[in-house]
Design a protein around this motif. Structure first.
Motif, PDB file in Angstrom:
ATOM      1  N   LEU A  34       0.832  -1.201   0.000  1.00 29.93           N
ATOM      2  CA  LEU A  34       0.000   0.000   0.000  1.00 29.93           C
ATOM      3  C   LEU A  34       0.870   1.257   0.000  1.00 29.93           C
ATOM      4  O   LEU A  34       0.576   2.227  -0.702  1.00 29.93           O
ATOM      5  N   ILE A  35       1.961   1.225   0.749  1.00 24.89           N
ATOM      6  CA  ILE A  35       2.887   2.359   0.766  1.00 24.89           C
ATOM      7  C   ILE A  35       3.537   2.528  -0.601  1.00 24.89           C
ATOM      8  O   ILE A  35       3.708   3.652  -1.070  1.00 24.89           O
ATOM      9  N   TRP A  36       3.893   1.408  -1.249  1.00 28.65           N
ATOM     10  CA  TRP A  36       4.450   1.486  -2.602  1.00 28.65           C
ATOM     11  C   TRP A  36       3.488   2.180  -3.548  1.00 28.65           C
ATOM     12  O   TRP A  36       3.892   3.005  -4.356  1.00 28.65           O
ATOM     13  N   ILE A  37       2.207   1.847  -3.460  1.00 29.96           N
ATOM     14  CA  ILE A  37       1.210   2.439  -4.359  1.00 29.96           C
ATOM     15  C   ILE A  37       1.054   3.930  -4.094  1.00 29.96           C
ATOM     16  O   ILE A  37       1.042   4.742  -5.024  1.00 29.96           O
ATOM     17  N   ILE A  38       0.957   4.307  -2.823  1.00 26.55           N
ATOM     18  CA  ILE A  38       0.755   5.721  -2.484  1.00 26.55           C
ATOM     19  C   ILE A  38       1.985   6.549  -2.855  1.00 26.55           C
ATOM     20  O   ILE A  38       1.880   7.564  -3.549  1.00 26.55           O
ATOM     21  N   VAL A  39       3.153   6.122  -2.394  1.00 23.17           N
ATOM     22  CA  VAL A  39       4.380   6.867  -2.691  1.00 23.17           C
ATOM     23  C   VAL A  39       4.689   6.807  -4.180  1.00 23.17           C
ATOM     24  O   VAL A  39       5.117   7.797  -4.774  1.00 23.17           O
ATOM     25  N   GLY A  40       4.442   5.658  -4.803  1.00 24.33           N
ATOM     26  CA  GLY A  40       4.657   5.536  -6.245  1.00 24.33           C
ATOM     27  C   GLY A  40       3.788   6.486  -7.038  1.00 24.33           C
ATOM     28  O   GLY A  40       4.243   7.083  -8.010  1.00 24.33           O
ATOM     29  N   GLY A  41       2.541   6.646  -6.638  1.00 24.72           N
ATOM     30  CA  GLY A  41       1.655   7.587  -7.313  1.00 24.72           C
ATOM     31  C   GLY A  41       2.133   9.023  -7.188  1.00 24.72           C
ATOM     32  O   GLY A  41       2.145   9.780  -8.164  1.00 24.72           O
ATOM     33  N   ILE A  42       2.559   9.387  -5.987  1.00 27.59           N
ATOM     34  CA  ILE A  42       3.036  10.755  -5.766  1.00 27.59           C
ATOM     35  C   ILE A  42       4.336  11.006  -6.521  1.00 27.59           C
ATOM     36  O   ILE A  42       4.483  12.025  -7.200  1.00 27.59           O
ATOM     37  N   VAL A  43       5.276  10.066  -6.417  1.00 26.79           N
ATOM     38  CA  VAL A  43       6.567  10.226  -7.089  1.00 26.79           C
ATOM     39  C   VAL A  43       6.386  10.219  -8.611  1.00 26.79           C
ATOM     40  O   VAL A  43       6.997  11.024  -9.322  1.00 26.79           O
ATOM     41  N   GLY A  44       5.542   9.323  -9.124  1.00 23.72           N
ATOM     42  CA  GLY A  44       5.283   9.281 -10.561  1.00 23.72           C
ATOM     43  C   GLY A  44       4.638  10.557 -11.066  1.00 23.72           C
ATOM     44  O   GLY A  44       4.975  11.052 -12.152  1.00 23.72           O
ATOM     45  N   TRP A  45       3.717  11.100 -10.283  1.00 21.90           N
ATOM     46  CA  TRP A  45       3.064  12.356 -10.669  1.00 21.90           C
ATOM     47  C   TRP A  45       4.067  13.504 -10.691  1.00 21.90           C
ATOM     48  O   TRP A  45       4.097  14.302 -11.632  1.00 21.90           O
ATOM     49  N   LEU A  46       4.924  13.592  -9.649  1.00 21.45           N
ATOM     50  CA  LEU A  46       5.927  14.654  -9.611  1.00 21.45           C
ATOM     51  C   LEU A  46       6.928  14.517 -10.763  1.00 21.45           C
ATOM     52  O   LEU A  46       7.301  15.518 -11.382  1.00 21.45           O
ATOM     53  N   ALA A  47       7.335  13.288 -11.061  1.00 19.06           N
ATOM     54  CA  ALA A  47       8.268  13.075 -12.175  1.00 19.06           C
ATOM     55  C   ALA A  47       7.625  13.451 -13.501  1.00 19.06           C
ATOM     56  O   ALA A  47       8.276  14.022 -14.374  1.00 19.06           O
TER      57      ALA A  47
ATOM     58  N   GLU B  40      13.123   0.681   3.297  1.00 17.09           N
ATOM     59  CA  GLU B  40      13.772   0.837   4.597  1.00 17.09           C
ATOM     60  C   GLU B  40      13.100   1.899   5.451  1.00 17.09           C
ATOM     61  O   GLU B  40      13.402   2.022   6.626  1.00 17.09           O
ATOM     62  N   GLY B  41      12.230   2.667   4.879  1.00 17.62           N
ATOM     63  CA  GLY B  41      11.526   3.721   5.604  1.00 17.62           C
ATOM     64  C   GLY B  41      11.386   4.955   4.744  1.00 17.62           C
ATOM     65  O   GLY B  41      12.269   5.272   3.949  1.00 17.62           O
ATOM     66  N   ILE B  42      10.283   5.634   4.935  1.00 16.38           N
ATOM     67  CA  ILE B  42      10.032   6.833   4.139  1.00 16.38           C
ATOM     68  C   ILE B  42      10.747   8.011   4.792  1.00 16.38           C
ATOM     69  O   ILE B  42      10.541   8.311   5.957  1.00 16.38           O
ATOM     70  N   SER B  43      11.607   8.629   4.011  1.00 19.66           N
ATOM     71  CA  SER B  43      12.297   9.839   4.434  1.00 19.66           C
ATOM     72  C   SER B  43      12.411  10.749   3.218  1.00 19.66           C
ATOM     73  O   SER B  43      12.096  10.351   2.096  1.00 19.66           O
ATOM     74  N   ILE B  44      12.868  11.947   3.450  1.00 19.59           N
ATOM     75  CA  ILE B  44      13.027  12.886   2.337  1.00 19.59           C
ATOM     76  C   ILE B  44      14.054  12.345   1.340  1.00 19.59           C
ATOM     77  O   ILE B  44      13.856  12.407   0.130  1.00 19.59           O
ATOM     78  N   GLY B  45      15.129  11.766   1.854  1.00 19.60           N
ATOM     79  CA  GLY B  45      16.163  11.212   0.980  1.00 19.60           C
ATOM     80  C   GLY B  45      15.660  10.070   0.129  1.00 19.60           C
ATOM     81  O   GLY B  45      15.967   9.986  -1.061  1.00 19.60           O
ATOM     82  N   SER B  46      14.869   9.182   0.721  1.00 20.70           N
ATOM     83  CA  SER B  46      14.359   8.043  -0.054  1.00 20.70           C
ATOM     84  C   SER B  46      13.350   8.483  -1.102  1.00 20.70           C
ATOM     85  O   SER B  46      13.306   7.921  -2.196  1.00 20.70           O
ATOM     86  N   VAL B  47      12.563   9.500  -0.808  1.00 16.70           N
ATOM     87  CA  VAL B  47      11.609  10.014  -1.793  1.00 16.70           C
ATOM     88  C   VAL B  47      12.355  10.722  -2.925  1.00 16.70           C
ATOM     89  O   VAL B  47      11.994  10.577  -4.094  1.00 16.70           O
TER      90      VAL B  47
ATOM     91  N   VAL C  28      24.813   7.304  -3.147  1.00 18.95           N
ATOM     92  CA  VAL C  28      24.706   8.439  -2.230  1.00 18.95           C
ATOM     93  C   VAL C  28      24.523   8.007  -0.776  1.00 18.95           C
ATOM     94  O   VAL C  28      24.554   8.839   0.120  1.00 18.95           O
ATOM     95  N   GLY C  29      24.310   6.731  -0.541  1.00 18.64           N
ATOM     96  CA  GLY C  29      24.191   6.225   0.819  1.00 18.64           C
ATOM     97  C   GLY C  29      22.881   6.548   1.509  1.00 18.64           C
ATOM     98  O   GLY C  29      22.830   6.668   2.730  1.00 18.64           O
ATOM     99  N   VAL C  30      21.821   6.685   0.744  1.00 18.10           N
ATOM    100  CA  VAL C  30      20.497   6.977   1.294  1.00 18.10           C
ATOM    101  C   VAL C  30      19.666   5.708   1.224  1.00 18.10           C
ATOM    102  O   VAL C  30      19.789   4.936   0.272  1.00 18.10           O
ATOM    103  N   GLY C  31      18.822   5.494   2.209  1.00 19.64           N
ATOM    104  CA  GLY C  31      17.959   4.320   2.214  1.00 19.64           C
ATOM    105  C   GLY C  31      16.890   4.383   1.147  1.00 19.64           C
ATOM    106  O   GLY C  31      16.649   5.427   0.527  1.00 19.64           O
ATOM    107  N   THR C  32      16.256   3.256   0.928  1.00 20.29           N
ATOM    108  CA  THR C  32      15.178   3.174  -0.052  1.00 20.29           C
ATOM    109  C   THR C  32      13.831   3.283   0.650  1.00 20.29           C
ATOM    110  O   THR C  32      13.757   3.342   1.869  1.00 20.29           O
ATOM    111  N   ILE C  33      12.765   3.303  -0.135  1.00 24.39           N
ATOM    112  CA  ILE C  33      11.413   3.366   0.416  1.00 24.39           C
ATOM    113  C   ILE C  33      11.136   2.143   1.292  1.00 24.39           C
ATOM    114  O   ILE C  33      10.423   2.239   2.280  1.00 24.39           O
TER     115      ILE C  33
END
Length: 88
Positions: free
Chosen positions: A4-17, A58-65, A51-56
């Motif tokens: 569910l997090i993949w779908i929500i974050v994926g939608g937002i990230v895809g829209w911004l891209a 591993e947790g949602i953060s500004i760097g992972s987004v 860059v040494g930043v975690g992925t989605i």
């Protein structure tokens, strides 16, 4: 729950891209979600170790987004390159 997090974050990230790459009028919400999820995968696989930043996952953060957004932008640039024969 992570799906569910993949779908929500994926939608937002895809829209911004799609806004950054000016392809928003050509895509619907489903394609935005797919671009966001695949872009997050590309970003997590290629950019995150550099860059040494975690992925989605591993947790949602500004760097992972941001890593996911850059991956989605790279994906749309590659698609535009093959679709039009040049970068926009």
């Amino acid at each position: 729950m992570s799906f569910l997090i993949w779908i929500i974050v994926g939608g937002i990230v895809g829209w911004l891209a799609s806004l950054v790459m000016r392809t928003d009028a050509q895509q619907g919400i489903l394609l935005n979600i797919v671009v966001g999820i695949v872009g997050a995968f590309i970003g997590g696989w290629v950019i995150s170790p550099l860059v040494g930043v975690g992925t989605i996952n591993e947790g949602i953060s500004i760097g992972s987004v941001v890593v996911s957004l850059v991956g989605a932008i790279i994906l749309l640039a590659i698609v535009n390159l093959f679709r039009r024969g040049r970068m926009r």
